[in-house]
Write a protein that holds these residues in place. Sequence first.
Motif, PDB file in Angstrom:
ATOM      1  N   ILE A 140       9.000   0.278   5.883  1.00 18.65           N
ATOM      2  CA  ILE A 140       8.367   1.335   5.112  1.00 18.65           C
ATOM      3  C   ILE A 140       9.390   1.944   4.167  1.00 18.65           C
ATOM      4  O   ILE A 140      10.516   2.251   4.576  1.00 18.65           O
ATOM      5  CB  ILE A 140       7.829   2.457   6.043  1.00 18.65           C
ATOM      6  CG1 ILE A 140       7.016   1.891   7.203  1.00 18.65           C
ATOM      7  CG2 ILE A 140       7.070   3.499   5.249  1.00 18.65           C
ATOM      8  CD1 ILE A 140       5.694   1.335   6.833  1.00 18.65           C
ATOM      9  N   LYS A 141       8.998   2.132   2.895  1.00 15.68           N
ATOM     10  CA  LYS A 141       9.867   2.814   1.932  1.00 15.68           C
ATOM     11  C   LYS A 141       9.570   4.306   2.006  1.00 15.68           C
ATOM     12  O   LYS A 141       8.445   4.746   1.795  1.00 15.68           O
ATOM     13  CB  LYS A 141       9.628   2.313   0.521  1.00 15.68           C
ATOM     14  CG  LYS A 141      10.549   2.938  -0.491  1.00 15.68           C
ATOM     15  CD  LYS A 141      10.343   2.358  -1.863  1.00 15.68           C
ATOM     16  CE  LYS A 141      11.307   3.032  -2.831  1.00 15.68           C
ATOM     17  NZ  LYS A 141      11.078   2.572  -4.196  1.00 15.68           N
ATOM     18  N   ALA A 165      -2.645   3.525  -6.684  1.00 14.09           N
ATOM     19  CA  ALA A 165      -1.429   3.110  -7.390  1.00 14.09           C
ATOM     20  C   ALA A 165      -1.448   3.486  -8.842  1.00 14.09           C
ATOM     21  O   ALA A 165      -2.374   3.812  -9.458  1.00 14.09           O
ATOM     22  CB  ALA A 165      -1.243   1.617  -7.259  1.00 14.09           C
ATOM     23  N   ASP A 207       0.835  -1.210   0.000  1.00 11.80           N
ATOM     24  CA  ASP A 207       0.000   0.000   0.000  1.00 11.80           C
ATOM     25  C   ASP A 207       0.862   1.249   0.000  1.00 11.80           C
ATOM     26  O   ASP A 207       1.878   1.321   0.692  1.00 11.80           O
ATOM     27  CB  ASP A 207      -0.919   0.035   1.224  1.00 11.80           C
ATOM     28  CG  ASP A 207      -2.065  -0.951   1.136  1.00 11.80           C
ATOM     29  OD1 ASP A 207      -2.288  -1.503   0.045  1.00 11.80           O
ATOM     30  OD2 ASP A 207      -2.737  -1.145   2.162  1.00 11.80           O
ATOM     31  N   ARG A 208       0.444   2.232  -0.803  1.00  8.46           N
ATOM     32  CA  ARG A 208       1.108   3.540  -0.826  1.00  8.46           C
ATOM     33  C   ARG A 208       0.176   4.551  -0.164  1.00  8.46           C
ATOM     34  O   ARG A 208      -1.041   4.454  -0.297  1.00  8.46           O
ATOM     35  CB  ARG A 208       1.405   3.968  -2.255  1.00  8.46           C
ATOM     36  CG  ARG A 208       2.476   3.128  -2.918  1.00  8.46           C
ATOM     37  CD  ARG A 208       2.657   3.491  -4.370  1.00  8.46           C
ATOM     38  NE  ARG A 208       2.642   4.926  -4.599  1.00  8.46           N
ATOM     39  CZ  ARG A 208       3.710   5.677  -4.824  1.00  8.46           C
ATOM     40  NH1 ARG A 208       4.889   5.121  -4.875  1.00  8.46           N
ATOM     41  NH2 ARG A 208       3.610   6.969  -5.039  1.00  8.46           N
ATOM     42  N   CYS A 209       0.764   5.518   0.524  1.00  6.55           N
ATOM     43  CA  CYS A 209      -0.049   6.525   1.193  1.00  6.55           C
ATOM     44  C   CYS A 209       0.742   7.824   1.346  1.00  6.55           C
ATOM     45  O   CYS A 209       1.956   7.851   1.210  1.00  6.55           O
ATOM     46  CB  CYS A 209      -0.517   6.009   2.546  1.00  6.55           C
ATOM     47  SG  CYS A 209       0.806   5.448   3.625  1.00  6.55           S
ATOM     48  N   ARG A 210       0.012   8.888   1.614  1.00  7.80           N
ATOM     49  CA  ARG A 210       0.598  10.200   1.840  1.00  7.80           C
ATOM     50  C   ARG A 210       0.402  10.545   3.315  1.00  7.80           C
ATOM     51  O   ARG A 210      -0.698  10.395   3.852  1.00  7.80           O
ATOM     52  CB  ARG A 210      -0.086  11.236   0.959  1.00  7.80           C
ATOM     53  CG  ARG A 210       0.526  12.622   1.067  1.00  7.80           C
ATOM     54  CD  ARG A 210      -0.119  13.610   0.121  1.00  7.80           C
ATOM     55  NE  ARG A 210      -0.295  13.089  -1.226  1.00  7.80           N
ATOM     56  CZ  ARG A 210       0.657  13.045  -2.153  1.00  7.80           C
ATOM     57  NH1 ARG A 210       1.868  13.465  -1.875  1.00  7.80           N
ATOM     58  NH2 ARG A 210       0.401  12.571  -3.356  1.00  7.80           N
ATOM     59  N   THR A 232       5.096  10.858   0.417  1.00  6.50           N
ATOM     60  CA  THR A 232       4.485   9.580   0.062  1.00  6.50           C
ATOM     61  C   THR A 232       5.375   8.447   0.534  1.00  6.50           C
ATOM     62  O   THR A 232       6.590   8.481   0.333  1.00  6.50           O
ATOM     63  CB  THR A 232       4.274   9.490  -1.459  1.00  6.50           C
ATOM     64  OG1 THR A 232       3.455  10.580  -1.868  1.00  6.50           O
ATOM     65  CG2 THR A 232       3.591   8.190  -1.841  1.00  6.50           C
ATOM     66  N   VAL A 233       4.778   7.448   1.171  1.00  7.79           N
ATOM     67  CA  VAL A 233       5.514   6.283   1.671  1.00  7.79           C
ATOM     68  C   VAL A 233       4.804   5.015   1.187  1.00  7.79           C
ATOM     69  O   VAL A 233       3.642   5.061   0.790  1.00  7.79           O
ATOM     70  CB  VAL A 233       5.628   6.285   3.212  1.00  7.79           C
ATOM     71  CG1 VAL A 233       6.405   7.486   3.693  1.00  7.79           C
ATOM     72  CG2 VAL A 233       4.263   6.239   3.870  1.00  7.79           C
ATOM     73  N   GLU A 234       5.534   3.900   1.219  1.00 12.45           N
ATOM     74  CA  GLU A 234       4.968   2.609   0.808  1.00 12.45           C
ATOM     75  C   GLU A 234       5.308   1.557   1.849  1.00 12.45           C
ATOM     76  O   GLU A 234       6.449   1.478   2.309  1.00 12.45           O
ATOM     77  CB  GLU A 234       5.540   2.204  -0.542  1.00 12.45           C
ATOM     78  CG  GLU A 234       5.026   0.889  -1.059  1.00 12.45           C
ATOM     79  CD  GLU A 234       5.627   0.494  -2.391  1.00 12.45           C
ATOM     80  OE1 GLU A 234       5.357  -0.627  -2.828  1.00 12.45           O
ATOM     81  OE2 GLU A 234       6.370   1.298  -2.984  1.00 12.45           O
ATOM     82  N   SER A 237      14.573   2.384   2.793  1.00  9.46           N
ATOM     83  CA  SER A 237      13.532   1.778   3.617  1.00  9.46           C
ATOM     84  C   SER A 237      13.916   1.877   5.090  1.00  9.46           C
ATOM     85  O   SER A 237      15.094   1.847   5.445  1.00  9.46           O
ATOM     86  CB  SER A 237      13.275   0.331   3.217  1.00  9.46           C
ATOM     87  OG  SER A 237      14.417  -0.443   3.356  1.00  9.46           O
TER      88      SER A 237
END
Length: 93
Positions: free
Chosen positions: A69-70, A93, A27-30, A54-56, A75
């Motif tokens: 977390i990226k 995505a 999952d990607r999120c801000r 933004t992180v993943e 990471s």
Amino acid sequence: MQQLPVITQDPGSAINTLRLSHMKNGDRCRIHKHHAHGAIRQRLLDLGFMPNSTVEVIRCALLGDPLQIKVGDYSVAIRRQEANLIEIQPVEA
């Protein structure tokens, strides 16, 4: 430690937010904002967990803690307890 609600609504806007700790692998999120204080807040900011970045979620350990977390080009592993202090908005995505 106080358990924060999973879903909140930002007063004055129609933006629904979640906690980083509830995201799944890939999952990607801000990042919307932090609920951490003091040294933990500063550590998260130093690691790159800045509002609007933004992180993943790469993966979660077998027992659920820590999360990988990226952030940008690298990471970071953080505890689920710390991830629960970060309010996010999912990104398509």
